[in-house]
Design an enzyme around this catalytic site. Structure first.
Site, PDB file in Angstrom:
ATOM      1  N   PHE A 108       8.460  16.080  -1.610  1.00 28.92           N
ATOM      2  CA  PHE A 108       9.308  15.591  -0.514  1.00 28.92           C
ATOM      3  C   PHE A 108      10.625  16.348  -0.420  1.00 28.92           C
ATOM      4  O   PHE A 108      11.658  15.806  -0.084  1.00 28.92           O
ATOM      5  CB  PHE A 108       9.504  14.070  -0.598  1.00 28.92           C
ATOM      6  CG  PHE A 108       8.301  13.362  -0.030  1.00 28.92           C
ATOM      7  CD1 PHE A 108       7.110  13.354  -0.726  1.00 28.92           C
ATOM      8  CD2 PHE A 108       8.339  12.771   1.218  1.00 28.92           C
ATOM      9  CE1 PHE A 108       5.967  12.789  -0.184  1.00 28.92           C
ATOM     10  CE2 PHE A 108       7.208  12.201   1.765  1.00 28.92           C
ATOM     11  CZ  PHE A 108       6.015  12.203   1.061  1.00 28.92           C
TER      12      PHE A 108
ATOM     13  N   CYS B  59       5.138   4.991   9.438  1.00 28.85           N
ATOM     14  CA  CYS B  59       5.727   4.234   8.325  1.00 28.85           C
ATOM     15  C   CYS B  59       7.221   4.471   8.135  1.00 28.85           C
ATOM     16  O   CYS B  59       8.010   3.532   8.239  1.00 28.85           O
ATOM     17  CB  CYS B  59       4.979   4.567   7.045  1.00 28.85           C
ATOM     18  SG  CYS B  59       3.220   4.301   7.218  1.00 28.85           S
TER      19      CYS B  59
ATOM     20  N   HIS C  80      10.374  19.465   1.227  1.00 28.00           N
ATOM     21  CA  HIS C  80      10.050  20.502   2.205  1.00 28.00           C
ATOM     22  C   HIS C  80      10.856  20.247   3.467  1.00 28.00           C
ATOM     23  O   HIS C  80      10.659  19.235   4.137  1.00 28.00           O
ATOM     24  CB  HIS C  80       8.559  20.504   2.539  1.00 28.00           C
ATOM     25  CG  HIS C  80       7.702  20.792   1.354  1.00 28.00           C
ATOM     26  ND1 HIS C  80       7.663  22.029   0.756  1.00 28.00           N
ATOM     27  CD2 HIS C  80       6.901  19.988   0.630  1.00 28.00           C
ATOM     28  CE1 HIS C  80       6.859  21.982  -0.281  1.00 28.00           C
ATOM     29  NE2 HIS C  80       6.387  20.754  -0.387  1.00 28.00           N
TER      30      HIS C  80
ATOM     31  N   GLU D  85       0.840  -1.194   0.000  1.00 25.20           N
ATOM     32  CA  GLU D  85       0.000   0.000   0.000  1.00 25.20           C
ATOM     33  C   GLU D  85       0.874   1.241   0.000  1.00 25.20           C
ATOM     34  O   GLU D  85       1.874   1.288   0.686  1.00 25.20           O
ATOM     35  CB  GLU D  85      -0.863  -0.048   1.272  1.00 25.20           C
ATOM     36  CG  GLU D  85      -2.017   0.883   1.226  1.00 25.20           C
ATOM     37  CD  GLU D  85      -2.732   0.795  -0.095  1.00 25.20           C
ATOM     38  OE1 GLU D  85      -3.460  -0.166  -0.317  1.00 25.20           O
ATOM     39  OE2 GLU D  85      -2.555   1.692  -0.928  1.00 25.20           O
TER      40      GLU D  85
HETATM   41  C1  UGA Z   1       4.182   7.380   3.857  1.00 34.84           C
HETATM   42  C2  UGA Z   1       4.305   7.321   2.332  1.00 34.84           C
HETATM   43  O1  UGA Z   1       4.317   8.645   1.795  1.00 34.84           O
HETATM   44  C3  UGA Z   1       3.140   6.531   1.729  1.00 34.84           C
HETATM   45  O2  UGA Z   1       3.336   6.400   0.328  1.00 34.84           O
HETATM   46  C4  UGA Z   1       3.119   5.136   2.366  1.00 34.84           C
HETATM   47  O3  UGA Z   1       2.026   4.375   1.893  1.00 34.84           O
HETATM   48  C5  UGA Z   1       2.973   5.290   3.864  1.00 34.84           C
HETATM   49  O4  UGA Z   1       4.086   6.053   4.374  1.00 34.84           O
HETATM   50  C6  UGA Z   1       2.970   3.893   4.444  1.00 34.84           C
HETATM   51  O5  UGA Z   1       3.992   3.201   4.360  1.00 34.84           O
HETATM   52  O6  UGA Z   1       1.909   3.437   4.893  1.00 34.84           O
HETATM   53  P1  UGA Z   1       2.751   8.863   5.593  1.00 34.84           P
HETATM   54  O7  UGA Z   1       3.541   8.189   6.677  1.00 34.84           O
HETATM   55  O8  UGA Z   1       1.272   8.963   5.738  1.00 34.84           O
HETATM   56  O9  UGA Z   1       3.005   8.115   4.182  1.00 34.84           O
HETATM   57  O10 UGA Z   1       3.287  10.328   5.503  1.00 34.84           O
HETATM   58  P2  UGA Z   1       4.091  11.234   4.445  1.00 34.84           P
HETATM   59  O11 UGA Z   1       3.173  12.227   3.841  1.00 34.84           O
HETATM   60  O12 UGA Z   1       4.883  10.416   3.533  1.00 34.84           O
HETATM   61  O13 UGA Z   1       5.071  12.018   5.431  1.00 34.84           O
HETATM   62  C7  UGA Z   1       6.045  11.317   6.210  1.00 34.84           C
HETATM   63  C8  UGA Z   1       6.846  12.280   7.035  1.00 34.84           C
HETATM   64  O14 UGA Z   1       7.735  13.042   6.225  1.00 34.84           O
HETATM   65  C9  UGA Z   1       6.025  13.304   7.820  1.00 34.84           C
HETATM   66  O15 UGA Z   1       6.576  13.431   9.109  1.00 34.84           O
HETATM   67  C10 UGA Z   1       6.165  14.578   7.015  1.00 34.84           C
HETATM   68  O16 UGA Z   1       6.009  15.745   7.801  1.00 34.84           O
HETATM   69  C11 UGA Z   1       7.582  14.418   6.509  1.00 34.84           C
HETATM   70  N1  UGA Z   1       7.832  15.189   5.271  1.00 34.84           N
HETATM   71  C12 UGA Z   1       7.258  14.819   4.102  1.00 34.84           C
HETATM   72  C13 UGA Z   1       8.678  16.277   5.314  1.00 34.84           C
HETATM   73  O17 UGA Z   1       9.211  16.649   6.383  1.00 34.84           O
HETATM   74  N2  UGA Z   1       8.922  16.951   4.150  1.00 34.84           N
HETATM   75  C14 UGA Z   1       8.371  16.604   2.965  1.00 34.84           C
HETATM   76  O18 UGA Z   1       8.664  17.252   1.937  1.00 34.84           O
HETATM   77  C15 UGA Z   1       7.512  15.506   2.944  1.00 34.84           C
END
Ligand code: UGA
Length: 436
Positions: free
Chosen positions: A252, A263, A254, A151
């Protein structure tokens, strides 16, 4: 198509509801009677935008059911998804597969006729082989094909991600199962979502490689942000300039307080463990994990520096506690390390989060004074820290905020504001990878 979804947590509930919305008949199963009762009353166990309406609509249409009775759900299904949790195993960081193995045994006893058993949970390479072995050992008569279908949903955007995925990955070794899986995902054809069929072990690894790569990408820009602060560059502009290169892409990139959630932290550690076991270490990911862990604590030091080097006896107000917006998930949230480090430094912490207060209380307990709005956080605060970039924090009335604060200091760990907007209200402002 009749589908049984074993595990009604985040992945099971969202995927099950979306499959039902596509017209399949879906029964979501969970061991937790309380959770199933709540779902049958229309109450969601998690906060995910749009999920309550999606569930209600499909329950009303007679396509979505919730039960604790695994045997009857599996007996009536052509496809059984395993979407149970795979937490980090205590002590060594490997994925704990005990729930997966238990589900495989229960499924084996209940299957009736040819059944495709699909692992949706994030599982280490080789788990499909193990699930197949357990099923055959438990029930010699079972006619099953075991498939991997990881997923890629993001919390907070899960329904849109499910319905409009960049890709669907299916790891398969059996031709009959391939036809069934094509049928399961046929509704996505209209959205032209690529469904990639590959081998089972490859599919299992794709999931870990994808999450690890994204974690590396975030950590890379975070380290560039630190350098930006030293050399007087602007990380948002660097991200833009780098991300416009189509080979790199803008997402990704930021910079922030470090990645958290259920995750990235768990999956990066599990990948590193697997790689070490096979004597093929992935040092880039090992370093990413270490850098990210240190970063969360470093964010508290940033706050302390912004307050003149000492927060003893001062109140610090936090805006946002969840690991990212649009979720109530507190797992591995940077706020946890930040709160602890601020308390260790002698500060008192007040906080507000639009959806995460109940989950935050369970983790942070009485370490924090929880308040009812963003403005209440400001009362007597020596500084306000934006920890999570909820929409509600994007257009704060800064003058109103300042009136209630003990000193006008804003630390913006998500670069929500432009420095000039904050400075013209008389704040001292510090953000990530930008010099105010
Ligand atoms: C992540 C993956 O993006 C999904 O594709 C995957 O399905 C999911 O894990 C999983 O394995 O179930 P998620 O954990 O919901 O999804 O969150 P993300 O939006 O990926 O963000 C992860 C972390 O990275 C957050 O703490 C977010 O704040 C941080 N982040 C993300 C940044 O600091 N900068 C960015 O540019 C993007």
């Amino acid at each position: 198509m009749k589908i049984a979804m074993i595990g009604s947590g985040y992945v099971g509930l969202v995927s099950g509801s979306c499959f039902a919305d596509f017209g399949h008949s879906v029964t979501c199963v969970d061991l937790d009677q309380g959770k199933i009762d709540a779902l049958n009353r229309g109450e969601m166990p998690i906060y995910e935008p749009g999920l309550d309406q999606l569930v209600a609509g499909n329950v009303a249409a007679g396509r979505l059911f919730f039960t604790t009775d695994l045997a009857s759900a599996v007996a009536g299904a052509q496809v059984v998804f395993i979407a149970v949790g795979t937490p980090s195993r205590r002590g060594d960081g490997h994925a704990d597969l005990s729930y997966i193995h238990a589900a495989a045994r229960d499924i084996a006893r209940a299957v009736d006729g040819f059944t495709v058993v699909v692992t949706k949970s994030t599982v280490p390479v080789g788990t499909g082989d193990e699930v197949e072995r357990i099923i055959r050992e438990t029930n010699h008569e079972a006619d099953v094909a075991v498939v991997s279908n990881p997923e890629f949903l993001r919390e907070g955007a899960a329904i849109a991600d499910f319905k409009r995925p960049d890709r669907v990955v299916v790891g398969i070794e059996d031709e009959r199962a391939r036809q069934v899986m094509s049928e399961v995902y046929r509704p996505l054809n209209l959205n032209q979502a690529p469904v990639m069929f590959t081998e089972r072990r490859t599919s299992e690894l794709i999931k870990y490689a994808a999450n690890a790569f994204l974690a590396v990408k975030v950590t890379f820009i975070n380290e560039i942000a630190d350098l930006c602060e030293k050399v007087g560059a602007n990380v948002q502009e660097v991200s833009r300039g780098v991300g416009l290169d189509k080979r790199i892409g803008p997402k990704f990139l930021h910079a922030g307080p470090g990645y958290g959630g259920s995750c990235f932290p768990k999956d990066t550690v599990a990948l590193v463990k697997t790689a070490q076991d096979y004597d093929s270490p992935i040092r880039l990911v090992e370093t990413t994990i270490a850098v990210n862990d240190q970063r969360k604590r470093a964010m508290a030091r940033k706050v302390i520096t912004a307050c003149g080097g000492d927060v003893r006896g001062k109140t610090i107000g936090l805006l946002g506690l969840t690991f990212k917006p649009n979720t109530d998930d507190m797992r591995e949230a940077p706020s946890i390390s930040i709160v602890q480090a601020l308390i260790d430094a002698g500060a008192a912490v007040r906080a507000y989060d639009p959806e995460g207060m109940a989950a935050a209380r369970a983790v942070l307990d009485e370490k924090v004074t929880y308040v009812a709005s963003a403005y209440d956080v400001a009362d007597d605060a020596a500084a306000i820290v934006i920890v999570t970039e909820w929409d509600a924090f994007r257009a704060l009335d800064l003058a109103r905020l300042k009136e209630r604060m003990a000193s006008p200091i804003l630390v913006d760990l998500r670069n929500v504001y432009q420095p000039y907007e904050v400075l013209r209200h008389g704040f001292s402002y510090s953000s990530v990878g930008r010099v105010a």
